[in-house]
Motif scaffolding. Structure first.
Motif, PDB file in Angstrom:
ATOM      1  N   ASP A  97       0.815  -0.794   0.230  1.00 65.13           N
ATOM      2  CA  ASP A  97       0.505   0.223   0.454  1.00 65.13           C
ATOM      3  C   ASP A  97       1.416   1.129   0.083  1.00 65.13           C
ATOM      4  O   ASP A  97       0.189   2.486  -0.507  1.00 65.13           O
ATOM      5  N   HIS A 164      -7.214  -4.996  -3.806  1.00 68.76           N
ATOM      6  CA  HIS A 164      -7.141  -3.918  -3.001  1.00 68.76           C
ATOM      7  C   HIS A 164      -6.991  -2.495  -4.157  1.00 68.76           C
ATOM      8  O   HIS A 164      -7.689  -1.549  -4.341  1.00 68.76           O
ATOM      9  N   PRO A 168     -10.491  -0.219  -5.757  1.00 75.31           N
ATOM     10  CA  PRO A 168     -10.221  -0.372  -4.032  1.00 75.31           C
ATOM     11  C   PRO A 168     -11.806   0.558  -2.837  1.00 75.31           C
ATOM     12  O   PRO A 168     -11.622  -0.085  -2.319  1.00 75.31           O
ATOM     13  N   GLY A 169     -12.871   0.108  -3.840  1.00 72.34           N
ATOM     14  CA  GLY A 169     -14.597   0.331  -2.939  1.00 72.34           C
ATOM     15  C   GLY A 169     -14.876  -1.043  -2.607  1.00 72.34           C
ATOM     16  O   GLY A 169     -15.845  -0.993  -2.174  1.00 72.34           O
ATOM     17  N   LEU A 171     -13.075  -3.578  -1.040  1.00 73.63           N
ATOM     18  CA  LEU A 171     -12.538  -3.738   0.606  1.00 73.63           C
ATOM     19  C   LEU A 171     -12.631  -2.649   1.726  1.00 73.63           C
ATOM     20  O   LEU A 171     -11.658  -2.512   0.414  1.00 73.63           O
ATOM     21  N   SER A 172     -13.077  -3.030   2.231  1.00 69.14           N
ATOM     22  CA  SER A 172     -12.595  -1.802   3.520  1.00 69.14           C
ATOM     23  C   SER A 172     -11.125  -2.723   4.645  1.00 69.14           C
ATOM     24  O   SER A 172     -10.599  -3.892   3.653  1.00 69.14           O
ATOM     25  N   VAL A 173     -10.715  -1.521   4.492  1.00 66.68           N
ATOM     26  CA  VAL A 173      -9.167  -1.539   5.327  1.00 66.68           C
ATOM     27  C   VAL A 173      -9.273  -2.510   6.310  1.00 66.68           C
ATOM     28  O   VAL A 173      -8.554  -3.249   6.801  1.00 66.68           O
ATOM     29  N   GLU A 174      -9.941  -2.533   6.705  1.00 69.46           N
ATOM     30  CA  GLU A 174     -10.501  -3.488   7.844  1.00 69.46           C
ATOM     31  C   GLU A 174     -10.640  -4.752   7.743  1.00 69.46           C
ATOM     32  O   GLU A 174     -10.216  -5.951   8.025  1.00 69.46           O
ATOM     33  N   GLN A 175     -11.457  -4.921   6.365  1.00 70.99           N
ATOM     34  CA  GLN A 175     -12.081  -5.887   5.720  1.00 70.99           C
ATOM     35  C   GLN A 175     -10.388  -6.703   5.227  1.00 70.99           C
ATOM     36  O   GLN A 175     -10.503  -7.873   5.521  1.00 70.99           O
ATOM     37  N   LEU A 176      -9.750  -5.948   4.621  1.00 73.41           N
ATOM     38  CA  LEU A 176      -8.166  -6.980   3.996  1.00 73.41           C
ATOM     39  C   LEU A 176      -7.114  -7.524   5.661  1.00 73.41           C
ATOM     40  O   LEU A 176      -7.144  -8.615   5.165  1.00 73.41           O
ATOM     41  N   ASP A 177      -7.924  -7.016   6.819  1.00 72.55           N
ATOM     42  CA  ASP A 177      -7.067  -7.113   7.789  1.00 72.55           C
ATOM     43  C   ASP A 177      -7.703  -9.083   8.339  1.00 72.55           C
ATOM     44  O   ASP A 177      -6.735  -9.688   8.597  1.00 72.55           O
ATOM     45  N   GLN A 178      -8.904  -8.625   8.252  1.00 77.80           N
ATOM     46  CA  GLN A 178     -10.081 -10.048   8.633  1.00 77.80           C
ATOM     47  C   GLN A 178      -9.388 -10.364   7.267  1.00 77.80           C
ATOM     48  O   GLN A 178      -9.437 -12.652   7.380  1.00 77.80           O
TER      49      GLN A 178
END
Length: 191
Positions: A97, A164, A168-169, A171-178
């Motif tokens: 990123d 991503h 980019p719309g 997956l959210s950043v929070e979803q990336l971690d999950q």
């Protein structure tokens, strides 16, 4: 060919910027010169032709994406575990990123490689070398899993990053971690 290494690097960084913003079709010596803020004709003094510029830009992207050894040492302080692999994959996403321009430029190069056999051969070689180094690193570090584990992580993370960066719309950043956590928990065997 000109031999100023700092200028060559600046021209390659400009080429990467052009690839990321304009695509491979927009990568011309004139565009690189303009992006680098150098006199017209400078890039043609450093690169034999457009294929040479594309290939060297690929090498420069790879160099920009490799983390500094001291950062790797710091990341590897915890005991080898599935959790450490999760943290390493999250770190990978953050690093990519931060190197968004380089990642997008590499995607452009990969697409261009489908039309340029010499570029395809060079990118294939470079990616294979990096993959083999990643397998060695994984095994030498005592991380759980084997070569297939590294392959599955590579393919999954490539897909996550493609999604991503290109949409980019979705997956959210929070979803990336999950998603990273799910990928690792699915792919990496427990100790």
């Amino acid at each position: 060919m000109a031999r100023n290494p700092e200028r060559r690097t600046a021209l390659l960084d400009a080429a990467i910027d052009v690839l990321a913003s304009e695509g491979a079709r927009g990568l011309t010596f004139r565009a690189v010169d303009a992006r680098a803020g150098v006199p017209a004709g400078t890039a043609s003094n450093y690169f034999a032709n457009r294929d040479d510029l594309l290939t060297q830009a690929g090498s420069r992207i790879t160099a920009r994406m490799v983390p500094a050894p001291e950062k790797v040492d710091e990341a590897m302080r915890p005991e080898p575990s599935r959790q450490l692999v999760t943290e390493l994959m999250k770190w990978l996403v953050r690093r990519m990123d931060d190197e968004r321009t380089g990642y997008l430029a590499m995607l452009e190069l990969r697409l261009e490689a489908t039309r340029r056999p010499a570029l395809q051969a060079e990118l294939t070689r470079a990616v294979r070398v990096q993959f083999d180094e990643n397998v060695r690193f994984h095994q030498d570090a005592g991380l759980p899993g084997d070569e297939d584990t590294v392959l599955m992580l590579y393919l999954a993370m490539t897909g996550v990053l493609l999604e991503h960066f290109t949409l980019p719309g979705v997956l959210s950043v929070e979803q990336l971690d999950q998603i990273v956590e799910r990928v690792v928990n699915t792919v990496v065997p427990p100790r």
